[in-house]
Design an enzyme around this catalytic site. Structure first.
Site, mmCIF file in Angstrom:
data_model
loop_
_atom_site.group_PDB
_atom_site.id
_atom_site.type_symbol
_atom_site.label_atom_id
_atom_site.label_comp_id
_atom_site.label_asym_id
_atom_site.label_seq_id
_atom_site.Cartn_x
_atom_site.Cartn_y
_atom_site.Cartn_z
ATOM 1 N N HIS A 21 45.074 46.870 24.984
ATOM 2 C CA HIS A 21 45.086 48.171 24.325
ATOM 3 C C HIS A 21 46.215 48.142 23.296
ATOM 4 O O HIS A 21 47.164 47.365 23.412
ATOM 5 C CB HIS A 21 45.339 49.299 25.329
ATOM 6 C CG HIS A 21 44.325 49.395 26.421
ATOM 7 N ND1 HIS A 21 43.099 49.973 26.236
ATOM 8 C CD2 HIS A 21 44.368 48.985 27.713
ATOM 9 C CE1 HIS A 21 42.416 49.929 27.375
ATOM 10 N NE2 HIS A 21 43.159 49.325 28.286
ATOM 11 N N HIS B 193 38.223 40.951 28.853
ATOM 12 C CA HIS B 193 37.609 42.095 28.191
ATOM 13 C C HIS B 193 37.939 41.961 26.701
ATOM 14 O O HIS B 193 39.015 42.376 26.263
ATOM 15 C CB HIS B 193 38.167 43.410 28.738
ATOM 16 C CG HIS B 193 37.953 43.605 30.206
ATOM 17 N ND1 HIS B 193 36.866 44.263 30.728
ATOM 18 C CD2 HIS B 193 38.703 43.224 31.277
ATOM 19 C CE1 HIS B 193 36.951 44.294 32.049
ATOM 20 N NE2 HIS B 193 38.058 43.657 32.412
ATOM 21 N N ASP C 195 42.000 39.022 33.736
ATOM 22 C CA ASP C 195 41.682 40.428 33.484
ATOM 23 C C ASP C 195 42.324 40.853 32.166
ATOM 24 O O ASP C 195 42.906 41.944 32.054
ATOM 25 C CB ASP C 195 42.140 41.319 34.641
ATOM 26 C CG ASP C 195 41.561 42.733 34.561
ATOM 27 O OD1 ASP C 195 40.641 42.965 33.743
ATOM 28 O OD2 ASP C 195 42.039 43.618 35.298
#
Length: 428
Positions: free
Chosen positions: A295, A56, A291
C-alpha cells in the site's frame, strides 16, 4: 551458458550448464563449448530461484500500489523467479473472464507466475476451472483486503470442488467470532494485534483442515503466525507457510512501525515469534512466502483502525533468510527448501525449485558475505517502503528465469533488469 565453480546449498562446488531454458548438466567439472558464454561463480552460491507462493501484485484494480511490472522487478531483485498472485484484486479473480484479464496484465512480468482463483458468493467455478489456475485461494475465512471473507458452507463447497479438480486450496484462516472487540477501545498500534487474536487463527486452522479431510483435499494454510496455528495445520495433515514479517518482526516492533506494521494476521508476541522461528528451522513449517501486499505511504499513514492491512516483502524474503543462514540461524539447505524446493513440490511445479538437469534454469547467484542494510528507497516495489528498514540482508548478484538474465547488479554499472519473459508456470 556455463556457470563454473558455483557453491550449491549443500556446500558442494559444481559447474552448471544451461541450454535454452533448461539446466542440462550439473557436474564437478565441465569444459566450455565453442562460443559458450561462461560465468565464473567462484566464491558465490547458486540457488534455485525462489517460488513465492503468496503475492498481491494489485492488478487489475490498484496500479497505484503495485503493477505486474514493478512487482516482478522487485521479485527478480530479491531472487524470486516465480510468484503466485492471489485473487483479491478488482475485479476479483473469481471467473474465467477475470482470470483472462489478469493473465493479460501478467504479460508485463519479468518472472514466471501462477494465478490463483478466488471464492465469493457469486464466483463462477465452471469458467474458472477451465483456466490454468495454480491453486484455489487464498480463500478468506475472515475479511481482509478486498472483503472476500466467506461462510462455512461456501468454503466446504469450494474445497469439495477443488478436490475434484486436483487443486490445492490455500486458506486465510482466522475466526472473526474470536476477535477481541474490547481492543477497539484502543488507538495504539498494538491494538490490531490485540484485536485479531492468536486463538482466532488456531481455531480457524483446525476447522479448515477438518473440512479438507472430509473431502480428501490438499489444504495449504497461508501466513500462519502462531505456533498454535502451525501445530494445528500439521496435526491435520495440511501444509503451511510463514511470512518473513512473522519470522523477523513481533509486537515489540510496533512502537517503531506504527500503522505500517498492520497486517492480517497481525504481528504476534516475541515469545510466539521465537516459537514460530523454531518450527521454521526444524522443518515443521513447509515454506516461507511473503504475502507481499503493498500500500502507499499515504494509505498506511492513518489510524490503526483505518489503515489498510499489508506490507511489501517479495524483494526481501530471500535476502533476510540468507542473512539468517549467514549468521548460522538457518542452514542454506533449509533456506533452499523453504523458498524453492518445497513450494514447487506443494503446488505441482516439477520443473521449478531445484538445480538439477532437466529443470528450468531459474537461478540466483549471490555472495554469502555481501550483507547490507535494507533500505526501502533502494527497493523496487512501487510502494517505496519496507517494514524491514535497517535490518540486514544478502541480495542477489544475478537472477535468471529459464536461462534469461532478468536482474543483474554490478558495483560499477549499477542495476539492470531484463525484458518481460514471465509465463504462466502452470502451463509448463
Amino acid at each position: 551458458m556455463l556457470i563454473e565453480n558455483a557453491t550449491l546449498a549443500d556446500g558442494s562446488v559444481r559447474d552448471v550448464r544451461v541450454a535454452g531454458e533448461r539446466i542440462v548438466d550439473v557436474e564437478e567439472s565441465l569444459s566450455p563449448g565453442s562460443g559458450e558464454s561462461v560465468i565464473d561463480a567462484d566464491g558465490l552460491y547458486l540457488f534455485p530461484g525462489a517460488v513465492d507462493a503468496h503475492v498481491h501484485f494489485r492488478q487489475p484494480g490498484f496500479p497505484h500500489k503495485e503493477t505486474w511490472a514493478t512487482g516482478s522487478q522487485s521479485a527478480a531483485a530479491g531472487g524470486v523467479t516465480t510468484v503466485v498472485d492471489q485473487p483479491n484484486t478488482d475485479p476479483p479473480t473469481t471467473t474465467g473472464e477475470a482470470f483472462d484479464e489478469k493473465a493479460r496484465l501478467a504479460e508485463q512480468s519479468v518472472v514466471d507466475f501462477g494465478i490463483n482463483g478466488g471464492v465469493t458468493p457469486d464466483w463462477d467455478p465452471d469458467s474458472l476451472f477451465e483456466r490454468d489456475l495454480l491453486a484455489l485461494g487464498e480463500v478468506f475465512l475472515a475479511d481482509s483486503t478486498g472483503d472476500m471473507g466467506i461462510e462455512a458452507d461456501l468454503f466446504a463447497d469450494a474445497v469439495e470442488r477443488a478436490a475434484d479438480e486436483g487443486l490445492v486450496v490455500t486458506v486465510h484462516a482466522e475466526d472473526a467470532e474470536l476477535f477481541d472487540e474490547s481492543a477497539r477501545e484502543r488507538d495504539d498500534a498494538d491494538a490490531w494485534s490485540a484485536y485479531r487474536t492468536a486463538e482466532a487463527e488456531a481455531e480457524a486452522v483446525a476447522r479448515a483442515v477438518e473440512v479438507g479431510s472430509d473431502f480428501e483435499a490438499d489444504i495449504h494454510v497461508a501466513h500462519t503466525s502462531t505456533p498454535e496455528g502451525v501445530d494445528a495445520a500439521k496435526a491435520g495433515g495440511a501444509t503451511c507457510e510463514v511470512t518473513p514479517h512473522h519470522l523477523f518482526l513481533s509486537r515489540d516492533d510496533l512502537a517503531d512501525l506504527g500503522t505500517f506494521g498492520r497486517m492480517n494476521p497481525p504481528l504476534r508476541s516475541e515469545e510466539r515469534r521465537e516459537a514460530v522461528f523454531e518450527r521454521v528451522a526444524d522443518g515443521t513449517v513447509d515454506i516461507v512466502a511473503t504475502d507481499h501486499a503493498p500500500h502507499t505511504r499515504e494509505e498506511k499513514d492513518a489510524s490503526i483502525w483505518d489503515a489498510p492491512s499489508g506490507v511489501p516483502g517479495v524483494e526481501t524474503m530471500l535476502p533476510l533468510l540468507l542473512e539468517a543462514a549467514r549468521r548460522g540461524d538457518l542452514s542454506y539447505e533449509r533456506v533452499r527448501d523453504l523458498t524453492a524446493a518445497n513450494p514447487a513440490e506443494i503446488f505441482g511445479l516439477p520443473r521449478k525449485g531445484r538445480v538439477e538437469a532437466g529443470t528450468d534454469a531459474d537461478l540466483v547467484l549471490f555472495d554469502p558475505e555481501a550483507s547490507r542494510e535494507i533500505r526501502g528507497a533502494e527497493l523496487h516495489s512501487k510502494c517505496g517502503w519496507t517494514p524491514f528498514e535497517g535490518k540486514r540482508g544478502v541480495f542477489p548478484e544475478m537472477t535468471f528465469v529459464r536461462g534469461t538474465i532478468v536482474y543483474e547488479r554490478d558495483p560499477d554499472d549499477g542495476e539492470a533488469f531484463g525484458d518481460p519473459v514471465g509465463e504462466n508456470a502452470r502451463r509448463a
